[in-house]
Design a protein around this motif. Structure first.
Motif, PDB file in Angstrom:
ATOM      1  N   UNK A  46       0.812  -1.193  -0.096  1.00 31.91           N
ATOM      2  CA  UNK A  46       0.117   0.011  -0.235  1.00 31.91           C
ATOM      3  C   UNK A  46       0.856   1.216  -0.035  1.00 31.91           C
ATOM      4  N   UNK A  47       0.957   1.820  -1.076  1.00 28.79           N
ATOM      5  CA  UNK A  47       1.798   3.050  -1.208  1.00 28.79           C
ATOM      6  C   UNK A  47       1.002   4.378  -0.670  1.00 28.79           C
ATOM      7  N   UNK A  48       1.573   4.969   0.205  1.00 29.06           N
ATOM      8  CA  UNK A  48       0.713   5.963   0.945  1.00 29.06           C
ATOM      9  C   UNK A  48       1.527   7.346   0.850  1.00 29.06           C
ATOM     10  N   UNK A  49       0.727   8.428   0.524  1.00 28.34           N
ATOM     11  CA  UNK A  49       1.328   9.862   0.726  1.00 28.34           C
ATOM     12  C   UNK A  49       1.091  10.177   2.065  1.00 28.34           C
ATOM     13  N   UNK A  50       2.208  10.403   2.888  1.00 26.48           N
ATOM     14  CA  UNK A  50       2.198  10.904   4.028  1.00 26.48           C
ATOM     15  C   UNK A  50       2.044  12.228   4.166  1.00 26.48           C
ATOM     16  N   UNK A  51       2.736  12.815   3.197  1.00 28.96           N
ATOM     17  CA  UNK A  51       2.676  14.430   3.434  1.00 28.96           C
ATOM     18  C   UNK A  51       3.117  15.062   2.316  1.00 28.96           C
ATOM     19  N   UNK A  52       2.697  16.450   2.041  1.00 27.12           N
ATOM     20  CA  UNK A  52       2.764  16.979   0.587  1.00 27.12           C
ATOM     21  C   UNK A  52       3.953  18.463   0.921  1.00 27.12           C
ATOM     22  N   UNK A  81      -1.007  16.767   5.519  1.00 31.16           N
ATOM     23  CA  UNK A  81      -0.711  15.611   6.253  1.00 31.16           C
ATOM     24  C   UNK A  81      -1.687  14.280   6.568  1.00 31.16           C
ATOM     25  N   UNK A  82      -1.112  13.123   6.307  1.00 30.93           N
ATOM     26  CA  UNK A  82      -1.867  12.255   6.434  1.00 30.93           C
ATOM     27  C   UNK A  82      -2.479  11.904   8.024  1.00 30.93           C
ATOM     28  N   UNK A  83      -3.670  11.777   8.288  1.00 33.28           N
ATOM     29  CA  UNK A  83      -4.162  11.805   9.621  1.00 33.28           C
ATOM     30  C   UNK A  83      -3.757  10.406  10.274  1.00 33.28           C
ATOM     31  N   UNK A  84      -3.473  10.607  11.406  1.00 31.09           N
ATOM     32  CA  UNK A  84      -2.787   9.421  12.177  1.00 31.09           C
ATOM     33  C   UNK A  84      -3.723   8.350  12.245  1.00 31.09           C
ATOM     34  N   UNK A  85      -4.887   8.648  12.783  1.00 32.92           N
ATOM     35  CA  UNK A  85      -5.977   7.718  12.566  1.00 32.92           C
ATOM     36  C   UNK A  85      -6.235   7.053  11.213  1.00 32.92           C
ATOM     37  N   UNK A  86      -6.270   7.697  10.035  1.00 36.91           N
ATOM     38  CA  UNK A  86      -6.310   6.852   8.814  1.00 36.91           C
ATOM     39  C   UNK A  86      -4.987   6.004   8.843  1.00 36.91           C
ATOM     40  N   UNK A  87      -3.787   6.366   9.006  1.00 37.10           N
ATOM     41  CA  UNK A  87      -2.629   5.737   9.173  1.00 37.10           C
ATOM     42  C   UNK A  87      -2.961   4.303   9.965  1.00 37.10           C
ATOM     43  N   UNK A  88      -3.475   4.395  11.213  1.00 32.32           N
ATOM     44  CA  UNK A  88      -3.615   3.490  11.949  1.00 32.32           C
ATOM     45  C   UNK A  88      -4.705   2.273  11.432  1.00 32.32           C
ATOM     46  N   UNK A  89      -5.751   3.140  10.988  1.00 31.52           N
ATOM     47  CA  UNK A  89      -6.551   2.100  10.406  1.00 31.52           C
ATOM     48  C   UNK A  89      -5.958   1.225   9.220  1.00 31.52           C
ATOM     49  N   UNK A  90      -5.279   1.626   8.407  1.00 34.91           N
ATOM     50  CA  UNK A  90      -4.792   1.105   7.387  1.00 34.91           C
ATOM     51  C   UNK A  90      -3.555   0.077   8.092  1.00 34.91           C
ATOM     52  N   UNK A  91      -2.824   0.247   8.756  1.00 30.95           N
ATOM     53  CA  UNK A  91      -1.769  -0.248   9.688  1.00 30.95           C
ATOM     54  C   UNK A  91      -2.698  -1.629  10.214  1.00 30.95           C
ATOM     55  N   UNK A  92      -3.741  -1.593  10.730  1.00 35.43           N
ATOM     56  CA  UNK A  92      -4.382  -2.793  11.252  1.00 35.43           C
ATOM     57  C   UNK A  92      -5.047  -3.664  10.456  1.00 35.43           C
ATOM     58  N   UNK A  93      -5.171  -3.091   9.041  1.00 38.48           N
ATOM     59  CA  UNK A  93      -5.578  -4.032   8.030  1.00 38.48           C
ATOM     60  C   UNK A  93      -4.435  -4.585   7.231  1.00 38.48           C
ATOM     61  N   UNK A  94      -3.279  -3.859   7.168  1.00 36.58           N
ATOM     62  CA  UNK A  94      -2.002  -4.330   6.657  1.00 36.58           C
ATOM     63  C   UNK A  94      -1.486  -5.503   7.481  1.00 36.58           C
ATOM     64  N   UNK A  95      -1.604  -5.087   8.647  1.00 37.14           N
ATOM     65  CA  UNK A  95      -0.704  -5.899   9.647  1.00 37.14           C
ATOM     66  C   UNK A  95      -1.033  -7.366   9.705  1.00 37.14           C
ATOM     67  N   UNK A  96      -2.161  -7.992   9.472  1.00 36.50           N
ATOM     68  CA  UNK A  96      -2.496  -9.415   9.500  1.00 36.50           C
ATOM     69  C   UNK A  96      -1.784 -10.158   7.963  1.00 36.50           C
ATOM     70  N   UNK A 122       2.553   0.543  13.256  1.00 37.41           N
ATOM     71  CA  UNK A 122       2.504  -0.280  12.213  1.00 37.41           C
ATOM     72  C   UNK A 122       3.267  -1.394  12.428  1.00 37.41           C
ATOM     73  N   UNK A 123       4.545  -1.425  13.083  1.00 34.70           N
ATOM     74  CA  UNK A 123       5.360  -2.575  13.142  1.00 34.70           C
ATOM     75  C   UNK A 123       4.622  -3.358  14.234  1.00 34.70           C
ATOM     76  N   UNK A 124       4.071  -2.699  15.187  1.00 30.25           N
ATOM     77  CA  UNK A 124       3.478  -3.355  16.171  1.00 30.25           C
ATOM     78  C   UNK A 124       2.328  -4.328  16.017  1.00 30.25           C
ATOM     79  N   UNK A 125       1.742  -4.005  14.758  1.00 29.35           N
ATOM     80  CA  UNK A 125       0.573  -4.594  14.166  1.00 29.35           C
ATOM     81  C   UNK A 125       1.031  -5.883  12.980  1.00 29.35           C
ATOM     82  N   UNK A 126       2.338  -5.655  12.758  1.00 31.93           N
ATOM     83  CA  UNK A 126       3.064  -6.850  12.078  1.00 31.93           C
ATOM     84  C   UNK A 126       3.045  -6.346  10.405  1.00 31.93           C
TER      85      UNK A 126
END
Length: 390
Positions: A46-52, A81-96, A122-126
């Motif tokens: 998942x290629x993520x635009x973090x910041x502009x 900026x990418x919202x931290x909540x959106x990052x966490x949502x994606x990390x939760x999905x990418x981790x498994x 994200x690393x903590x989620x795998x």
């Protein structure tokens, strides 16, 4: 029967309906194409635009104000900026799925005030994490070095330092600070090299498994120094790999001319179609700071976002298996990718840059071998790292 998906090219008033009965794989000679191994359920990356916003003013960056209005657009839409909540949502999905979260975008990711915490989460989620960075925020101050240390301690999988040069003079031209040339090119260069060296030293101290690589864009400005630059980073500094990327103009997303490419023949006499499918819709998905999805990384303006739901509202998996991606894949597998927008105008695909043999998986293999060799020779330890299938 699934509902057909509409595709609306720019400038056309009607919708183009694509049939839903195309084959799921294509065989060309002895090669077969389809979803990458491991991407059957979820994208490999998942290629993520973090910041502009950015602290550099690189002349061939598609986001530099003289090349496009993209930064102005995102600033006007509260998308700096990418919202931290959106990052966490994606990390939760990418981790498994141990999917890669690639931190990139229109600016310097380490300018994001929560970037370290987000990667640690994200690393903590795998999830696996690949960070693209100019490296400037990793030193020389102790608090900046501490950020680098935390990333390596967290087990970030790969740090790609975008350097584009192997000497101070060239670096000052292709990687100047935002606002103009550096006052002291030698010191500007020395500081950036020191940050890369610091990453290697911290990895050694922590016995980490982070791949440390450098990338160089094959642009006119490095014509006389490219090989020397590669040798500098591999032999003098000792990074795990040097990625020499093909020059891109990003087509009508920017005003960058294709003529700036180091290879004058790369984009000459482009064909109007290409039978081999583009690899990107079969392995990765792109998300911007607003949660919008783009068909591929060539669409840096996210004009194809109108064809997809927003990641704030649905899961990555749902988008990956949605009708839009499926229809594009079927067109490409049938050798008809050039019939679709924006594929038919994609210089990178038509020039053969988006192929199946090179790219990030190859980088993981070569950098991984070097990392294991270094840890074995320098520290006498065997490390376990992710290695893509042969």
């Amino acid at each position: 029967m699934k509902r057909p998906v509409p595709f609306l090219p720019p400038g056309e008033s009607g919708w183009r309906i694509l049939s839903a009965d195309m084959a799921s794989t294509q065989v060309s000679g002895e090669r077969s194409f389809g979803l990458r191994a491991g991407a059957e359920e979820f994208p490999l990356m998942v290629v993520i635009s973090i910041i502009y916003p950015c602290n550099f003013g690189c002349p061939n960056c598609p986001y530099t104000d003289s090349n496009s209005d993209l930064r102005k657009f995102y600033h006007a839409h509260d998308g700096d900026l990418l919202p931290q909540a959106l990052w966490n949502k994606m990390a939760d999905e990418c981790g498994p799925y141990q999917a890669w979260m690639r931190c990139t975008g229109g600016g310097e990711p380490m300018l994001h005030p929560r970037m370290v915490e987000m990667i640690e989460y994200a690393k903590g989620k795998g999830a696996r994490v690949w960070l693209n960075t100019n490296g400037s925020m990793f030193g020389p101050l102790p608090k900046q070095r501490r950020k680098l240390e935390r990333l390596i301690a967290a087990g970030i999988d790969l740090i790609e330092f975008s350097m584009d040069a192997g000497d101070a003079e060239t670096y000052a031209k292709v990687r100047p600070p935002h606002g103009g040339p550096p006052r002291n090119p030698a010191e500007w260069w020395k500081g950036q090299v020191a940050n890369v060296q610091a990453a290697l030293e911290l990895r050694r101290e922590l016995r980490g498994t982070t791949r440390v690589v450098v990338s160089i864009i094959q642009q006119e400005a490095v014509a006389a120094t490219l090989q020397a630059a590669v040798d500098f980073w591999l032999k003098t500094v000792g990074v795990d790999e040097v990625i020499t990327r093909k020059f891109l103009s990003w087509d009508d997303n920017t005003v960058i001319p294709l003529g700036r490419s180091l290879d004058p023949h790369l984009y000459r006499d482009l064909p109007s179609e290409r039978k081999e499918p583009c690899v990107w819709p079969f392995e990765r998905l792109n998300v911007d700071t607003l949660g919008r999805v783009a068909l591929c990384g060539q669409d840096i303006s996210f004009r194809t976002a109108k064809l997809f739901p927003n990641i704030n509202d649905v899961s990555i998996k749902d988008v990956w298996h949605g009708e839009t991606f499926s229809q594009y894949r079927r067109l490409h597998l049938a050798g008809r990718g050039a019939e679709a927008w924006p594929c038919r105008g994609c210089s990178a695909w038509l020039a053969g840059i988006r192929d199946w043999e090179h790219g990030w998986l190859k980088v993981l293999k070569t950098s991984g071998r070097h990392l294991k060799d270094v840890m074995r020779k320098d520290l006498g330890v065997e490390v376990q790292i992710y290695e893509p299938p042969a």
